[in-house]
Design an enzyme around this catalytic site. Structure first.
Site, PDB file in Angstrom:
ATOM      1  CG  HIS A   1      -0.748   3.999   4.642  1.00 44.10           C
ATOM      2  ND1 HIS A   1      -1.410   3.677   5.794  1.00 44.10           N
ATOM      3  CD2 HIS A   1      -0.284   2.821   4.126  1.00 44.10           C
ATOM      4  CE1 HIS A   1      -1.366   2.348   5.971  1.00 44.10           C
ATOM      5  NE2 HIS A   1      -0.701   1.819   4.966  1.00 44.10           N
TER       6      HIS A   1
ATOM      7  CB  CYS B   1      -0.941  -0.004   1.209  1.00 41.83           C
ATOM      8  SG  CYS B   1      -0.202  -0.633   2.717  1.00 41.83           S
TER       9      CYS B   1
HETATM   10  P1  NAP Z   1      -7.455  -8.960   7.818  1.00 43.53           P
HETATM   11  O1  NAP Z   1      -8.428  -7.866   8.056  1.00 43.53           O
HETATM   12  O2  NAP Z   1      -6.771  -9.567   8.995  1.00 43.53           O
HETATM   13  O3  NAP Z   1      -8.206 -10.119   6.998  1.00 43.53           O
HETATM   14  C1  NAP Z   1      -7.597 -11.351   6.736  1.00 43.53           C
HETATM   15  C2  NAP Z   1      -8.498 -12.191   5.849  1.00 43.53           C
HETATM   16  O4  NAP Z   1      -7.818 -13.414   5.540  1.00 43.53           O
HETATM   17  C3  NAP Z   1      -9.820 -12.579   6.516  1.00 43.53           C
HETATM   18  O5  NAP Z   1     -10.840 -12.654   5.548  1.00 43.53           O
HETATM   19  C4  NAP Z   1      -9.499 -13.969   7.051  1.00 43.53           C
HETATM   20  O6  NAP Z   1     -10.631 -14.793   7.198  1.00 43.53           O
HETATM   21  C5  NAP Z   1      -8.648 -14.501   5.919  1.00 43.53           C
HETATM   22  N1  NAP Z   1      -7.863 -15.645   6.381  1.00 43.53           N
HETATM   23  C6  NAP Z   1      -7.008 -15.698   7.417  1.00 43.53           C
HETATM   24  N2  NAP Z   1      -6.527 -16.965   7.573  1.00 43.53           N
HETATM   25  C7  NAP Z   1      -7.109 -17.716   6.615  1.00 43.53           C
HETATM   26  C8  NAP Z   1      -7.053 -19.091   6.255  1.00 43.53           C
HETATM   27  N3  NAP Z   1      -6.285 -19.958   6.911  1.00 43.53           N
HETATM   28  N4  NAP Z   1      -7.787 -19.524   5.195  1.00 43.53           N
HETATM   29  C9  NAP Z   1      -8.590 -18.665   4.522  1.00 43.53           C
HETATM   30  N5  NAP Z   1      -8.696 -17.341   4.829  1.00 43.53           N
HETATM   31  C10 NAP Z   1      -7.959 -16.872   5.849  1.00 43.53           C
HETATM   32  O7  NAP Z   1      -6.265  -8.510   6.851  1.00 43.53           O
HETATM   33  P2  NAP Z   1      -6.272  -7.448   5.616  1.00 43.53           P
HETATM   34  O8  NAP Z   1      -5.790  -6.141   6.078  1.00 43.53           O
HETATM   35  O9  NAP Z   1      -7.574  -7.534   4.926  1.00 43.53           O
HETATM   36  O10 NAP Z   1      -5.081  -8.010   4.715  1.00 43.53           O
HETATM   37  C11 NAP Z   1      -5.213  -9.160   3.920  1.00 43.53           C
HETATM   38  C12 NAP Z   1      -4.048  -9.240   2.962  1.00 43.53           C
HETATM   39  O11 NAP Z   1      -3.974  -8.048   2.164  1.00 43.53           O
HETATM   40  C13 NAP Z   1      -2.678  -9.391   3.599  1.00 43.53           C
HETATM   41  O12 NAP Z   1      -1.900 -10.237   2.793  1.00 43.53           O
HETATM   42  C14 NAP Z   1      -2.137  -7.987   3.580  1.00 43.53           C
HETATM   43  O13 NAP Z   1      -0.732  -7.953   3.576  1.00 43.53           O
HETATM   44  C15 NAP Z   1      -2.682  -7.482   2.269  1.00 43.53           C
HETATM   45  N6  NAP Z   1      -2.772  -6.021   2.187  1.00 43.53           N
HETATM   46  C16 NAP Z   1      -3.375  -5.310   3.161  1.00 43.53           C
HETATM   47  C17 NAP Z   1      -3.421  -3.922   3.024  1.00 43.53           C
HETATM   48  C18 NAP Z   1      -4.073  -3.085   4.064  1.00 43.53           C
HETATM   49  O14 NAP Z   1      -3.922  -1.843   3.969  1.00 43.53           O
HETATM   50  N7  NAP Z   1      -4.771  -3.649   5.037  1.00 43.53           N
HETATM   51  C19 NAP Z   1      -2.888  -3.290   1.936  1.00 43.53           C
HETATM   52  C20 NAP Z   1      -2.285  -4.051   0.948  1.00 43.53           C
HETATM   53  C21 NAP Z   1      -2.235  -5.420   1.088  1.00 43.53           C
HETATM   54  P3  NAP Z   1     -11.343 -14.976   8.651  1.00 43.53           P
HETATM   55  O15 NAP Z   1     -12.174 -13.748   8.842  1.00 43.53           O
HETATM   56  O16 NAP Z   1     -12.162 -16.196   8.443  1.00 43.53           O
HETATM   57  O17 NAP Z   1     -10.270 -15.131   9.658  1.00 43.53           O
END
Ligand code: NAP
Length: 339
Positions: A244, A132
Protein backbone atom coordinates in the site's frame (compact mmCIF):
# COMPACT_ATOMS: atom_id res chain seq x y z
CA UNK A 1 14.93 -25.52 26.84
CA UNK A 2 13.06 -22.19 26.97
CA UNK A 3 9.29 -22.21 26.97
CA UNK A 4 7.38 -22.90 23.77
CA UNK A 5 3.88 -21.66 23.02
CA UNK A 6 1.00 -23.41 21.34
CA UNK A 7 -0.31 -21.28 18.51
CA UNK A 8 -3.54 -21.41 16.49
CA UNK A 9 -3.85 -19.56 13.19
CA UNK A 10 -7.48 -18.94 12.31
CA UNK A 11 -7.79 -18.29 8.57
CA UNK A 12 -4.53 -20.15 7.94
CA UNK A 13 -5.28 -20.70 4.24
CA UNK A 14 -5.86 -17.00 3.46
CA UNK A 15 -3.54 -14.24 2.24
CA UNK A 16 -2.79 -13.08 5.80
CA UNK A 17 -2.86 -16.55 7.41
CA UNK A 18 -0.25 -18.01 5.06
CA UNK A 19 1.94 -14.99 5.73
CA UNK A 20 1.48 -15.55 9.49
CA UNK A 21 2.92 -19.04 9.08
CA UNK A 22 5.92 -17.59 7.23
CA UNK A 23 6.43 -14.82 9.81
CA UNK A 24 6.45 -17.29 12.71
CA UNK A 25 9.09 -19.32 10.84
CA UNK A 26 11.21 -16.35 9.77
CA UNK A 27 11.24 -14.76 13.22
CA UNK A 28 11.86 -18.12 14.88
CA UNK A 29 8.93 -17.62 17.23
CA UNK A 30 9.10 -20.32 19.96
CA UNK A 31 6.17 -22.39 18.68
CA UNK A 32 5.25 -25.59 20.52
CA UNK A 33 2.24 -27.07 18.72
CA UNK A 34 0.68 -25.25 15.77
CA UNK A 35 -2.98 -25.55 14.83
CA UNK A 36 -4.07 -24.36 11.39
CA UNK A 37 -7.78 -23.54 11.23
CA UNK A 38 -9.99 -22.50 8.32
CA UNK A 39 -13.46 -23.23 6.94
CA UNK A 40 -14.84 -26.71 6.25
CA UNK A 41 -13.80 -26.13 2.60
CA UNK A 42 -10.15 -26.39 3.60
CA UNK A 43 -10.36 -29.10 6.27
CA UNK A 44 -7.97 -31.93 5.40
CA UNK A 45 -5.69 -29.83 3.16
CA UNK A 46 -2.09 -29.63 4.30
CA UNK A 47 0.17 -26.61 4.71
CA UNK A 48 3.83 -26.62 5.70
CA UNK A 49 5.27 -25.30 8.93
CA UNK A 50 9.05 -25.57 9.38
CA UNK A 51 9.28 -28.24 6.71
CA UNK A 52 6.54 -30.44 8.17
CA UNK A 53 3.07 -30.96 6.74
CA UNK A 54 0.29 -29.77 9.05
CA UNK A 55 -3.33 -30.68 8.36
CA UNK A 56 -5.81 -27.81 8.25
CA UNK A 57 -8.76 -28.30 10.60
CA UNK A 58 -12.23 -26.83 10.49
CA UNK A 59 -12.70 -23.94 12.94
CA UNK A 60 -15.12 -24.85 15.72
CA UNK A 61 -15.77 -23.61 19.25
CA UNK A 62 -13.68 -26.54 20.54
CA UNK A 63 -10.63 -25.75 18.41
CA UNK A 64 -8.70 -23.91 21.12
CA UNK A 65 -8.02 -26.50 23.79
CA UNK A 66 -4.37 -26.19 24.88
CA UNK A 67 -3.78 -23.11 22.68
CA UNK A 68 -1.83 -20.21 24.28
CA UNK A 69 -2.14 -17.62 21.51
CA UNK A 70 -4.73 -17.54 18.72
CA UNK A 71 -3.90 -15.39 15.69
CA UNK A 72 -7.19 -14.58 13.94
CA UNK A 73 -7.46 -13.54 10.28
CA UNK A 74 -10.67 -15.06 8.98
CA UNK A 75 -12.93 -11.98 8.80
CA UNK A 76 -14.85 -9.98 11.37
CA UNK A 77 -17.81 -12.31 11.88
CA UNK A 78 -15.53 -15.29 12.65
CA UNK A 79 -13.60 -13.14 15.13
CA UNK A 80 -16.80 -11.97 16.82
CA UNK A 81 -18.07 -15.51 17.11
CA UNK A 82 -14.89 -17.45 17.95
CA UNK A 83 -12.56 -15.10 19.90
CA UNK A 84 -14.72 -15.50 23.04
CA UNK A 85 -14.46 -19.32 22.74
CA UNK A 86 -10.68 -19.08 22.35
CA UNK A 87 -10.45 -16.85 25.42
CA UNK A 88 -12.66 -19.23 27.44
CA UNK A 89 -10.23 -22.02 26.54
CA UNK A 90 -7.38 -19.94 27.99
CA UNK A 91 -5.88 -18.45 24.81
CA UNK A 92 -5.04 -14.79 24.20
CA UNK A 93 -6.39 -13.65 20.82
CA UNK A 94 -4.57 -11.32 18.46
CA UNK A 95 -7.20 -10.33 15.94
CA UNK A 96 -6.62 -8.94 12.46
CA UNK A 97 -10.23 -8.14 11.68
CA UNK A 98 -12.05 -4.91 12.52
CA UNK A 99 -14.39 -6.70 14.98
CA UNK A 100 -12.79 -5.54 18.25
CA UNK A 101 -10.63 -2.59 17.24
CA UNK A 102 -12.77 0.19 18.67
CA UNK A 103 -13.84 -1.73 21.79
CA UNK A 104 -12.60 0.27 24.82
CA UNK A 105 -11.67 -2.97 26.59
CA UNK A 106 -9.45 -4.13 23.70
CA UNK A 107 -6.01 -2.64 23.06
CA UNK A 108 -5.28 -1.63 19.45
CA UNK A 109 -1.56 -2.05 19.03
CA UNK A 110 1.31 -1.17 16.71
CA UNK A 111 4.46 -2.26 18.55
CA UNK A 112 6.57 0.69 17.31
CA UNK A 113 3.93 3.16 18.50
CA UNK A 114 2.02 1.99 21.61
CA UNK A 115 3.48 -1.30 22.88
CA UNK A 116 2.50 -0.36 26.46
CA UNK A 117 -1.18 -0.76 25.47
CA UNK A 118 -0.70 -4.54 25.26
CA UNK A 119 -0.97 -4.61 29.08
CA UNK A 120 -4.72 -3.98 28.63
CA UNK A 121 -5.23 -7.42 27.05
CA UNK A 122 -6.30 -8.83 30.42
CA UNK A 123 -9.69 -7.07 30.24
CA UNK A 124 -11.05 -9.22 27.41
CA UNK A 125 -8.19 -11.52 26.45
CA UNK A 126 -8.10 -9.90 23.01
CA UNK A 127 -5.60 -7.58 21.32
CA UNK A 128 -6.59 -5.98 18.03
CA UNK A 129 -4.31 -5.44 15.07
CA UNK A 130 -5.16 -2.18 13.28
CA UNK A 131 -6.18 -1.78 9.66
CA UNK A 132 -3.24 -2.19 7.26
CA UNK A 133 -3.35 1.38 5.94
CA UNK A 134 -3.46 2.75 9.50
CA UNK A 135 -0.47 0.68 10.69
CA UNK A 136 2.03 2.04 8.16
CA UNK A 137 0.76 5.60 8.60
CA UNK A 138 1.19 5.64 12.39
CA UNK A 139 4.63 3.96 12.20
CA UNK A 140 5.77 6.87 10.00
CA UNK A 141 3.98 9.63 11.92
CA UNK A 142 4.67 8.68 15.55
CA UNK A 143 8.23 10.15 15.66
CA UNK A 144 7.00 13.35 14.00
CA UNK A 145 4.08 13.58 16.42
CA UNK A 146 6.33 13.11 19.47
CA UNK A 147 8.49 15.99 18.29
CA UNK A 148 6.04 18.48 16.79
CA UNK A 149 2.50 17.37 17.81
CA UNK A 150 0.41 16.61 14.75
CA UNK A 151 -2.90 18.50 14.72
CA UNK A 152 -4.34 17.27 11.43
CA UNK A 153 -3.67 14.54 8.86
CA UNK A 154 -4.87 14.48 5.25
CA UNK A 155 -4.19 11.07 3.71
CA UNK A 156 -4.90 9.50 0.32
CA UNK A 157 -4.15 5.81 -0.10
CA UNK A 158 -3.19 3.72 -3.13
CA UNK A 159 -3.99 0.23 -1.85
CA UNK A 160 -2.97 -3.11 -3.32
CA UNK A 161 -5.55 -5.78 -4.14
CA UNK A 162 -4.00 -8.25 -1.66
CA UNK A 163 -5.66 -6.08 0.99
CA UNK A 164 -8.94 -7.71 -0.06
CA UNK A 165 -7.64 -11.27 0.26
CA UNK A 166 -6.69 -14.09 -2.07
CA UNK A 167 -9.81 -13.86 -4.28
CA UNK A 168 -8.91 -10.25 -5.15
CA UNK A 169 -5.33 -11.22 -6.04
CA UNK A 170 -6.81 -13.75 -8.49
CA UNK A 171 -9.27 -11.20 -9.85
CA UNK A 172 -6.51 -8.72 -10.82
CA UNK A 173 -4.37 -11.51 -12.32
CA UNK A 174 -7.23 -12.99 -14.37
CA UNK A 175 -8.62 -9.61 -15.50
CA UNK A 176 -5.17 -8.44 -16.62
CA UNK A 177 -4.68 -11.64 -18.65
CA UNK A 178 -8.13 -11.40 -20.24
CA UNK A 179 -7.71 -7.76 -21.24
CA UNK A 180 -4.22 -8.28 -22.67
CA UNK A 181 -5.71 -11.10 -24.77
CA UNK A 182 -8.50 -8.83 -26.04
CA UNK A 183 -11.21 -10.57 -24.04
CA UNK A 184 -13.76 -8.96 -21.68
CA UNK A 185 -12.89 -9.03 -17.97
CA UNK A 186 -15.43 -10.09 -15.35
CA UNK A 187 -15.49 -8.59 -11.85
CA UNK A 188 -16.81 -10.35 -8.75
CA UNK A 189 -14.75 -9.04 -5.80
CA UNK A 190 -14.90 -5.32 -6.67
CA UNK A 191 -17.87 -3.28 -7.94
CA UNK A 192 -15.90 -2.40 -11.12
CA UNK A 193 -12.93 -3.71 -13.05
CA UNK A 194 -9.67 -3.22 -11.11
CA UNK A 195 -7.19 -4.09 -13.91
CA UNK A 196 -5.94 -0.88 -15.58
CA UNK A 197 -8.21 1.14 -13.30
CA UNK A 198 -8.35 2.86 -9.88
CA UNK A 199 -11.36 2.55 -7.59
CA UNK A 200 -12.08 5.37 -5.11
CA UNK A 201 -14.03 2.93 -2.95
CA UNK A 202 -12.67 0.52 -0.35
CA UNK A 203 -15.43 -1.23 1.60
CA UNK A 204 -18.97 0.15 1.91
CA UNK A 205 -20.06 3.80 1.92
CA UNK A 206 -21.39 5.30 5.16
CA UNK A 207 -23.99 8.04 5.66
CA UNK A 208 -21.27 10.74 5.89
CA UNK A 209 -20.04 9.92 2.36
CA UNK A 210 -16.82 8.32 3.57
CA UNK A 211 -16.15 4.59 3.21
CA UNK A 212 -15.71 2.27 6.20
CA UNK A 213 -12.00 1.95 5.31
CA UNK A 214 -11.57 5.73 5.44
CA UNK A 215 -13.30 6.03 8.80
CA UNK A 216 -11.16 3.18 10.18
CA UNK A 217 -8.09 5.33 9.45
CA UNK A 218 -9.72 8.30 11.21
CA UNK A 219 -10.76 6.48 14.38
CA UNK A 220 -7.95 3.96 14.73
CA UNK A 221 -5.26 6.65 14.36
CA UNK A 222 -6.68 8.61 17.30
CA UNK A 223 -6.91 5.46 19.46
CA UNK A 224 -3.37 4.24 18.71
CA UNK A 225 -1.73 7.67 19.01
CA UNK A 226 -3.77 8.36 22.20
CA UNK A 227 -4.51 11.83 20.90
CA UNK A 228 -7.34 13.79 19.34
CA UNK A 229 -5.52 14.19 16.02
CA UNK A 230 -8.03 15.03 13.30
CA UNK A 231 -7.68 12.83 10.22
CA UNK A 232 -9.42 12.92 6.86
CA UNK A 233 -8.84 10.06 4.43
CA UNK A 234 -9.53 9.04 0.83
CA UNK A 235 -8.90 5.34 0.26
CA UNK A 236 -8.28 4.15 -3.31
CA UNK A 237 -7.77 0.61 -4.64
CA UNK A 238 -5.12 0.43 -7.39
CA UNK A 239 -4.03 -2.42 -9.68
CA UNK A 240 -0.98 -3.38 -7.60
CA UNK A 241 -0.64 -6.87 -6.06
CA UNK A 242 1.32 -6.17 -2.86
CA UNK A 243 2.16 -2.93 -1.01
CA UNK A 244 0.00 0.00 0.00
CA UNK A 245 1.22 3.53 -0.82
CA UNK A 246 0.01 6.68 0.94
CA UNK A 247 0.29 10.39 0.26
CA UNK A 248 0.23 11.97 3.72
CA UNK A 249 -0.03 15.66 4.58
CA UNK A 250 0.35 16.72 8.21
CA UNK A 251 -0.13 20.00 10.04
CA UNK A 252 1.86 20.29 13.26
CA UNK A 253 1.79 22.51 16.33
CA UNK A 254 5.56 23.05 16.21
CA UNK A 255 7.46 23.53 12.94
CA UNK A 256 9.27 20.42 11.66
CA UNK A 257 11.84 21.21 8.98
CA UNK A 258 12.56 18.67 6.28
CA UNK A 259 16.01 18.09 7.80
CA UNK A 260 14.52 17.48 11.25
CA UNK A 261 11.89 15.12 9.84
CA UNK A 262 14.61 13.12 8.07
CA UNK A 263 16.66 12.93 11.26
CA UNK A 264 13.65 11.78 13.30
CA UNK A 265 12.63 9.19 10.73
CA UNK A 266 16.16 7.89 10.18
CA UNK A 267 16.22 6.80 13.83
CA UNK A 268 12.62 5.64 14.10
CA UNK A 269 11.80 1.96 14.76
CA UNK A 270 10.33 0.12 11.79
CA UNK A 271 11.04 3.00 9.37
CA UNK A 272 13.40 3.06 6.42
CA UNK A 273 14.08 6.43 4.89
CA UNK A 274 14.17 6.31 1.07
CA UNK A 275 14.41 9.94 0.11
CA UNK A 276 16.94 10.89 -2.54
CA UNK A 277 14.87 12.53 -5.25
CA UNK A 278 17.90 13.69 -7.26
CA UNK A 279 18.53 10.01 -7.95
CA UNK A 280 14.80 9.20 -8.29
CA UNK A 281 14.87 7.25 -5.05
CA UNK A 282 11.61 7.14 -3.15
CA UNK A 283 9.40 4.44 -1.63
CA UNK A 284 7.69 2.15 -4.14
CA UNK A 285 5.32 -0.77 -3.65
CA UNK A 286 7.61 -3.09 -5.61
CA UNK A 287 10.41 -2.43 -3.11
CA UNK A 288 8.23 -2.65 0.00
CA UNK A 289 6.70 -5.99 -1.02
CA UNK A 290 8.23 -8.94 0.79
CA UNK A 291 9.83 -6.98 3.62
CA UNK A 292 8.74 -5.50 6.94
CA UNK A 293 9.98 -1.89 6.96
CA UNK A 294 7.71 1.10 6.42
CA UNK A 295 9.39 3.11 3.67
CA UNK A 296 9.17 6.92 3.92
CA UNK A 297 10.23 9.50 1.35
CA UNK A 298 9.26 12.53 -0.77
CA UNK A 299 9.50 14.56 2.44
CA UNK A 300 8.84 18.21 1.68
CA UNK A 301 7.36 21.26 3.31
CA UNK A 302 3.75 22.04 2.58
CA UNK A 303 4.16 25.61 1.37
CA UNK A 304 0.44 26.34 1.65
CA UNK A 305 0.41 26.38 5.48
CA UNK A 306 2.64 27.54 8.33
CA UNK A 307 3.69 24.17 9.80
CA UNK A 308 3.05 21.42 7.28
CA UNK A 309 4.83 18.45 5.73
CA UNK A 310 4.10 16.07 2.87
CA UNK A 311 5.31 12.47 2.86
CA UNK A 312 4.97 9.34 0.72
CA UNK A 313 4.75 6.17 2.81
CA UNK A 314 4.75 2.58 1.53
CA UNK A 315 4.64 -0.81 3.26
CA UNK A 316 3.74 -4.43 2.56
CA UNK A 317 0.10 -4.62 3.66
CA UNK A 318 0.16 -8.37 4.25
CA UNK A 319 3.38 -8.27 6.29
CA UNK A 320 3.67 -5.07 8.39
CA UNK A 321 0.00 -4.28 7.65
CA UNK A 322 -1.17 -7.59 9.11
CA UNK A 323 0.92 -10.72 9.81
CA UNK A 324 4.21 -9.18 10.98
CA UNK A 325 2.44 -6.70 13.24
CA UNK A 326 0.45 -9.53 14.85
CA UNK A 327 3.56 -11.69 15.39
CA UNK A 328 5.43 -8.68 16.84
CA UNK A 329 2.56 -8.27 19.34
CA UNK A 330 2.81 -11.97 20.20
CA UNK A 331 6.55 -11.57 20.79
CA UNK A 332 5.98 -8.77 23.31
CA UNK A 333 3.15 -10.73 24.90
CA UNK A 334 5.33 -13.78 25.64
CA UNK A 335 8.33 -11.71 26.66
CA UNK A 336 6.54 -9.38 29.06
CA UNK A 337 3.13 -10.69 30.02
CA UNK A 338 2.54 -14.45 29.63
CA UNK A 339 4.41 -16.72 31.95
P1 NAP B 1 -8.61 -14.28 2.54
O1 NAP B 1 -7.38 -14.44 1.72
O2 NAP B 1 -9.92 -14.21 1.85
O3 NAP B 1 -8.65 -15.47 3.62
C1 NAP B 1 -9.75 -15.67 4.45
C2 NAP B 1 -9.45 -16.79 5.43
O4 NAP B 1 -10.57 -16.93 6.32
C3 NAP B 1 -9.26 -18.15 4.76
O5 NAP B 1 -8.32 -18.91 5.49
C4 NAP B 1 -10.64 -18.77 4.90
O6 NAP B 1 -10.64 -20.18 4.90
C5 NAP B 1 -11.03 -18.27 6.27
N1 NAP B 1 -12.48 -18.36 6.45
C6 NAP B 1 -13.44 -17.82 5.69
N2 NAP B 1 -14.67 -18.19 6.14
C7 NAP B 1 -14.46 -18.99 7.20
C8 NAP B 1 -15.31 -19.71 8.09
N3 NAP B 1 -16.64 -19.68 7.98
N4 NAP B 1 -14.75 -20.44 9.09
C9 NAP B 1 -13.40 -20.51 9.21
N5 NAP B 1 -12.54 -19.86 8.39
C10 NAP B 1 -13.06 -19.10 7.41
O7 NAP B 1 -8.56 -12.95 3.44
P2 NAP B 1 -7.29 -12.20 4.12
O8 NAP B 1 -6.83 -11.10 3.26
O9 NAP B 1 -6.31 -13.22 4.55
O10 NAP B 1 -7.98 -11.48 5.36
C11 NAP B 1 -8.38 -12.17 6.52
C12 NAP B 1 -8.69 -11.18 7.61
O11 NAP B 1 -7.56 -10.33 7.86
C13 NAP B 1 -9.85 -10.23 7.33
O12 NAP B 1 -10.55 -10.02 8.53
C14 NAP B 1 -9.16 -8.97 6.88
O13 NAP B 1 -9.94 -7.82 7.11
C15 NAP B 1 -7.94 -8.97 7.76
N6 NAP B 1 -6.83 -8.18 7.23
C16 NAP B 1 -6.39 -8.36 5.97
C17 NAP B 1 -5.33 -7.57 5.53
C18 NAP B 1 -4.81 -7.71 4.14
O14 NAP B 1 -3.98 -6.85 3.76
N7 NAP B 1 -5.22 -8.71 3.37
C19 NAP B 1 -4.73 -6.65 6.34
C20 NAP B 1 -5.19 -6.50 7.64
C21 NAP B 1 -6.24 -7.28 8.07
P3 NAP B 1 -10.98 -21.01 3.54
O15 NAP B 1 -9.72 -20.98 2.74
O16 NAP B 1 -11.28 -22.36 4.08
O17 NAP B 1 -12.13 -20.35 2.88
Amino acid sequence: MSKRWNIAIVGATGAVGTQMIECLEERDFPVGKIKLLASSRSAGKTLEFKGKAVEVEELTHDSFEGVDIALFSAGGSRSEEFCPSAVRSGAVCIDNSSAWRMDDAVPLVVPEVNPHAIAGYTKKGIIANPNCSTIQMVVALKPLHDYGEIKRIVVSTYQAVSGSGSKAIDELRVQTGELLNGRPAKNTVYPHRIAFNCLPQIDAFLDNGYTKEEMKMVRETAKIMESNIRTTATAVRVPVFYGHSESINIETEKKITVEKARELLENAPGVELVDDVQNSEYPMAMDAAGQDATLVGRIREDESIENGLNLWVVADNIRKGAATNAVQIAEILIEKYLK
